[in-house]
Design a protein around this motif. Structure first.
Motif: not given
Length: 408
Positions: A284-310
């Protein structure tokens, strides 16, 4: 007499010489005859040996044409659980392979705060992971033995309440004689009601060890923020309670995939403590949000999903994540269970007949944790072992032909 003896001696020597010559001639003929027979026998042996060696080479050649075939009877294959899948190109998706972490959803968390200032004590053996119900006492706060400028909060609230009650009682008498205005009476009434509310609240939460602090709602204690005996101020966080019903999956995407981030549709992940592959869509999950730029201390972009814990996903655990992007047509894929690996090279086993299999090297493409793209090595129509590949591999070892050894 002497002459006759000499003739006799010469005759004996002559006869002995003739006999010796005849014997040597006979031995020489026998040796030559035996030597000829030996040469003939040797020739026959060499001829037979050459003939046998040629026959053996022909036998090796006949067998060599099938040395790559692995024989596994149908009964043994069935007992070993061997299953075969016919290769068919189909629709497969793009995949971004990365890692991340499972986190609790912010909507599921509640912070327990101190209601008064004082020294905090634990109640009911509170610890992280403890399941609590709404209203369960977690802490007590007391100011006993402490030199506070305002004194004990509970005693102070009682004094304020009694003073406000006296003022309000006097105001009710004075308002009848019009000695005070309606405004002054309203102020006295408001102060009384506020003092009463504060004192009643503190009196209700007052316990033998101080003022009790309870869980505002049920859930699990995620984190304790203070230690027993610490001094806290009113409003200071004491603990975090989570209901653990909803979780976040945070994927760290390299900035080189930034152009594909907006194409991500869902995700699959595998936690560090289990081999089970979870699908966000099935939970029952879906993509919640994703970053529009890389984080300050690294070169990674966060992608957040929300889902129901089984119920079997632990928050805070690290995960191997497969981010699913757009579909691609005409892609050959196989289950990961079809693969075997030897020194970094991947192989599959192709069924050539009812009891015959062939080992085939393949080149891999993208994988979603369940199936993998095959770039080279198999073609449409091939029947590939998808379950029991290890049993076929073991059968290939037992079918190995020993090397020929010339021992004559």
């Amino acid at each position: 007499m002497l002459k006759r003896f000499s003739y006799y001696l010469l005759s004996v020597v002559f006869v002995a010489g003739i006999a010796a010559c005849v014997g040597q001639s006979h031995d020489h003929r026998d040796y030559a005859h035996d030597h000829e027979h030996a040469e003939e026998a040797g020739h026959d042996y060499d001829h037979e040996a050459d003939h046998d060696h040629d026959s053996e080479e022909e036998g090796h050649g006949a067998k060599g044409a099938h040395t790559d075939e692995i024989i596994l009877s149908a009964d043994k294959a069935r007992a070993a659980g061997v299953k075969v899948e016919e290769v068919k190109p189909g629709v497969f998706h793009g995949v971004i392979h990365t890692s991340g972490k499972v986190m609790s959803a912010s909507c599921d968390e509640t912070t327990v705060v101190a209601t008064i200032s004082g020294r905090v004590q634990y109640k009911n053996h509170v610890s992280e992971g403890l399941k609590v119900a709404a209203g369960t006492t977690l802490f007590s706060i007391t100011s006993a033995g402490m030199q506070l400028a305002d004194g004990d909060p509970v005693q102070r609230s009682r004094i304020d309440y009694e003073r406000a009650e006296r003022d309000y009682t006097r105001a009710k008498i004075l308002i009848k004689d019009k000695i005070i205005s309606e405004k002054d009476f309203a102020v006295a009434k408001a102060e009384y009601e506020a003092a009463k509310l504060t004192y009643t609240s503190m009196k209700r939460t007052r316990s033998e060890g101080g003022v009790a602090v309870s869980a505002p709602r049920g859930g699990y204690v995620k984190q304790c923020l203070v230690n027993g005996g610490d001094y806290v101020e009113a409003g200071q966080p004491l603990a975090i309670i989570t209901q653990n019903k909803h979780l976040y999956l945070r994927a760290e995407v390299s900035e080189r995939h930034f152009g594909e981030v907006n194409k991500i549709r869902c995700a699959k992940f595998r936690t560090s403590y289990s081999n089970r592959l979870y699908d966000i869509t099935d939970m029952g999950g879906h993509i919640q949000s994703y970053g529009r730029s890389a984080e300050v201390n690294n070169s990674y972009i966060p992608v957040i999903f929300e889902f129901n814990n089984t119920g079997d996903v632990v928050q805070g655990s690290y995960a191997e994540i497969y981010l699913i992007t757009q579909d691609r047509p005409n892609v050959i894929t196989l289950p990961l269970t079809a693969l075997t690996e030897e020194q970094g090279i991947h192989f599959v086993y192709i069924q050539v007949d009812a009891e015959g299999y062939r080992k085939q090297e393949v080149t891999l493409g993208e994988s979603d944790g369940e199936r993998v793209e095959i770039l080279t090595g198999v073609k449409q129509g091939d029947r590939v072992v998808t379950n029991g590949a290890m049993q076929v591999r073991l059968a290939s070892a037992s079918n190995a032909i020993p090397t020929h050894n010339h021992n004559h």
